[in-house]
Design a protein around this motif. Structure first.
Motif, mmCIF file in Angstrom:
data_model
loop_
_atom_site.group_PDB
_atom_site.id
_atom_site.type_symbol
_atom_site.label_atom_id
_atom_site.label_comp_id
_atom_site.label_asym_id
_atom_site.label_seq_id
_atom_site.Cartn_x
_atom_site.Cartn_y
_atom_site.Cartn_z
ATOM 1 N N CYS A 61 -11.808 0.003 1.612
ATOM 2 C CA CYS A 61 -11.605 1.457 1.653
ATOM 3 C C CYS A 61 -11.419 2.031 0.252
ATOM 4 N N ALA A 62 -10.872 1.239 -0.679
ATOM 5 C CA ALA A 62 -10.716 1.713 -2.058
ATOM 6 C C ALA A 62 -11.928 1.294 -2.906
ATOM 7 N N ASP A 110 -9.794 -4.710 7.169
ATOM 8 C CA ASP A 110 -9.862 -3.259 7.302
ATOM 9 C C ASP A 110 -11.324 -2.791 7.408
ATOM 10 N N TRP A 116 0.786 -1.233 0.000
ATOM 11 C CA TRP A 116 0.000 0.000 0.000
ATOM 12 C C TRP A 116 0.824 1.292 0.000
ATOM 13 N N TYR A 165 -5.787 -8.916 1.708
ATOM 14 C CA TYR A 165 -6.489 -7.827 2.392
ATOM 15 C C TYR A 165 -7.982 -7.925 2.099
ATOM 16 N N TYR A 185 -7.888 1.453 12.807
ATOM 17 C CA TYR A 185 -7.329 2.776 13.105
ATOM 18 C C TYR A 185 -7.277 3.100 14.602
ATOM 19 N N ASP A 225 -2.103 -5.487 -0.442
ATOM 20 C CA ASP A 225 -3.122 -4.690 0.248
ATOM 21 C C ASP A 225 -4.336 -4.547 -0.675
ATOM 22 N N ASP A 226 -5.115 -3.534 -0.447
ATOM 23 C CA ASP A 226 -6.355 -3.302 -1.188
ATOM 24 C C ASP A 226 -6.117 -3.227 -2.705
ATOM 25 N N ARG A 256 -3.938 -2.357 14.277
ATOM 26 C CA ARG A 256 -3.507 -0.980 14.062
ATOM 27 C C ARG A 256 -3.950 -0.142 15.256
ATOM 28 N N ASP A 299 -3.743 6.246 9.234
ATOM 29 C CA ASP A 299 -2.704 5.887 8.261
ATOM 30 C C ASP A 299 -1.441 6.745 8.405
ATOM 31 N N MET A 303 2.596 0.581 8.749
ATOM 32 C CA MET A 303 3.728 0.028 7.995
ATOM 33 C C MET A 303 4.863 1.038 7.880
ATOM 34 N N LYS A 308 -5.093 -8.960 6.319
ATOM 35 C CA LYS A 308 -5.344 -7.634 6.925
ATOM 36 C C LYS A 308 -6.813 -7.318 6.683
HETATM 37 C C1 GLA Z 1 -7.041 2.074 4.869
HETATM 38 C C2 GLA Z 1 -5.910 1.413 5.637
HETATM 39 C C3 GLA Z 1 -4.628 1.480 4.818
HETATM 40 C C4 GLA Z 1 -4.851 0.795 3.463
HETATM 41 C C5 GLA Z 1 -6.031 1.414 2.737
HETATM 42 C C6 GLA Z 1 -6.418 0.628 1.501
HETATM 43 O O1 GLA Z 1 -6.819 3.452 4.719
HETATM 44 O O2 GLA Z 1 -5.715 2.015 6.884
HETATM 45 O O3 GLA Z 1 -3.552 0.863 5.513
HETATM 46 O O4 GLA Z 1 -5.066 -0.572 3.681
HETATM 47 O O5 GLA Z 1 -7.184 1.469 3.581
HETATM 48 O O6 GLA Z 1 -7.556 1.113 0.860
#
Ligand code: GLA
Length: 379
Positions: free
Chosen positions: A117-118, A145, A35, A109, A183, A70-71, A201, A205, A237, A143
């Protein structure tokens, strides 16, 4: 007799998830995640090249084993509801085989919500099915999220919602490291382990800026009692090598994360990193602080303006000490042994200089550059 056998069996059963967690992440997970550097521009070819680079650069041998996507890998579900990859990932099983063939592990993910999130497909109402798919692909790390889960669950359901996927992963019989990402809401450190998390987490971010890294990293003080073998606080990360900080700042970042027993997930492009970046990520003496088998997270022991002293107890009665200077000018930063509960003389080694600095009574100080660190092992 029978009663005692039953009681022993019940105890063993109750202890099972914990043993499972400890075996999976006895020390903080190490690897790479797509990511921070690639965001939505990640694909099968890039992940294979990253896996190659992880081996050829020596990162794997320094302890970095998880290659985490990741995403944005997700496609649409088929008629039976099975999750499929999108066109950038033609065959996840083949990719996992490739990564495993390098002596590495692979991560993926998802979200407990309908969308990530995306805005890709999430696992809502497909938890068991997705866990089975991941296991069939050979996935070793998930992961998970929160993202759009806020639209379908009340916040108070979070522990239950995270547990649902933990149970689904466990039911597959495949050991899969479980990373909670929400978060740091609702003091996740208090319930993350009970929800099956190997890590969670603790903040929003990170970005590739000193301000972001410092505000996240130095805020972790006080969370140390929630970390231990199998279950870790995750301040996000690494940004080492992504270009937005100086080498001095990246050494402070790497040192602080190691003192925090944070997961070390490199977030840079391993195919094109400089020798300096590689040197920061693979400094064996620094990685050993993070991976110390005692599994203690460090904490702040002294603060004087912008100067901070952080300490992490290590196996064998040793200590890791970070002398940090968050200010704009070089500053003298001193550690007093009494702040660690120590007295007498102690031997000091500088882990970035790779040099012994002799034996010292009462205290030890250094001139530390702005935004810099001196990381010590004290015996
Ligand atoms: C959130 C997570 C990030 C990443 C993005 C991907 O913001 O906190 O670490 O995984 O989503 O869309």
């Amino acid at each position: 007799m029978l009663r005692s056998i039953l009681a022993t069996a019940a105890l063993a059963l109750a202890a099972m998830p914990l043993v499972h967690a400890q075996e999976l992440a006895a020390t903080p997970p190490m690897g790479w995640n797509s990511w921070n550097h690639f965001e939505a521009k990640v694909d099968d070819k890039t992940v294979r090249e990253i896996a190659d680079a992880m081996v050829s650069s020596g990162m794997r041998d320094a302890g970095y084993v998880y290659v985490n996507i990741d995403d944005t890998w997700e496609g649409e579900r088929d008629a039976q509801g099975n999750i499929r990859t999108n066109g950038r990932f033609p065959d996840m099983k083949a990719l996992a085989d490739y990564v495993h063939g390098k002596g590495l592990k692979i991560g993926i993910y998802s979200s407990p919500g309908p969308k990530t999130c995306a805005a890709y497909e999430g696992s809502y109402k497909h938890e068991q099915q997705d866990a089975r798919t991941y296991a069939a692909w050979g996935i070793d790390y998930l992961k998970y999220d929160w993202c759009s889960a806020s639209k379908v669950y009340p916040r108070s359901d979070m522990p239950k919602v995270y547990k649902l996927m933990a149970d689904a992963l466990q039911a597959t019989g495949r050991p899969i490291v479980y990373s909670l990402c929400q978060y740091g809401l609702d003091k996740v450190w208090e319930w993350g382990a009970a929800s099956g998390g190997n890590l969670w987490r603790t903040t929003g971010d990170i970005s590739d800026r000193w301000k972001s890294m410092e505000s996240i990293g130095f805020k972790q003080n006080g969370l140390e009692k929630y970390a231990g073998p199998g279950h870790w606080n995750d301040p996000d990360m690494l940004e080492v090598g992504n270009g937005g900080m100086t080498a001095t700042e990246y050494r402070a970042h790497m040192s602080l994360w190691s003192i925090l027993a944070a997961p070390l997930l490199a977030g840079n492009d391993l195919r094109s990193m400089t020798p300096e970046t590689l040197g920061i990520l693979t400094n064996r003496e620094v990685v050993a602080i993070d991976q110390d088998t005692l599994g203690k997270q460090g904490y702040r022991v002294a603060q004087d303006g912008a100067s901070e002293v952080w300490a992490k107890p290590l196996a064998g009665g040793n200590w890791a000490i970070g002398l940090f200077n968050r200010g704009p000018e070089t500053a003298r930063v001193t550690v007093h042994w009494r702040d660690l509960g120590l007295s007498g003389k102690h031997r000091v080694r500088d882990l970035w200089a790779h040099q012994d600095r002799g034996s010292h009574k009462d205290e030890f100080w250094y001139q530390v550059p702005s935004h810099g660190v001196v990381l010590l092992r004290v015996k």
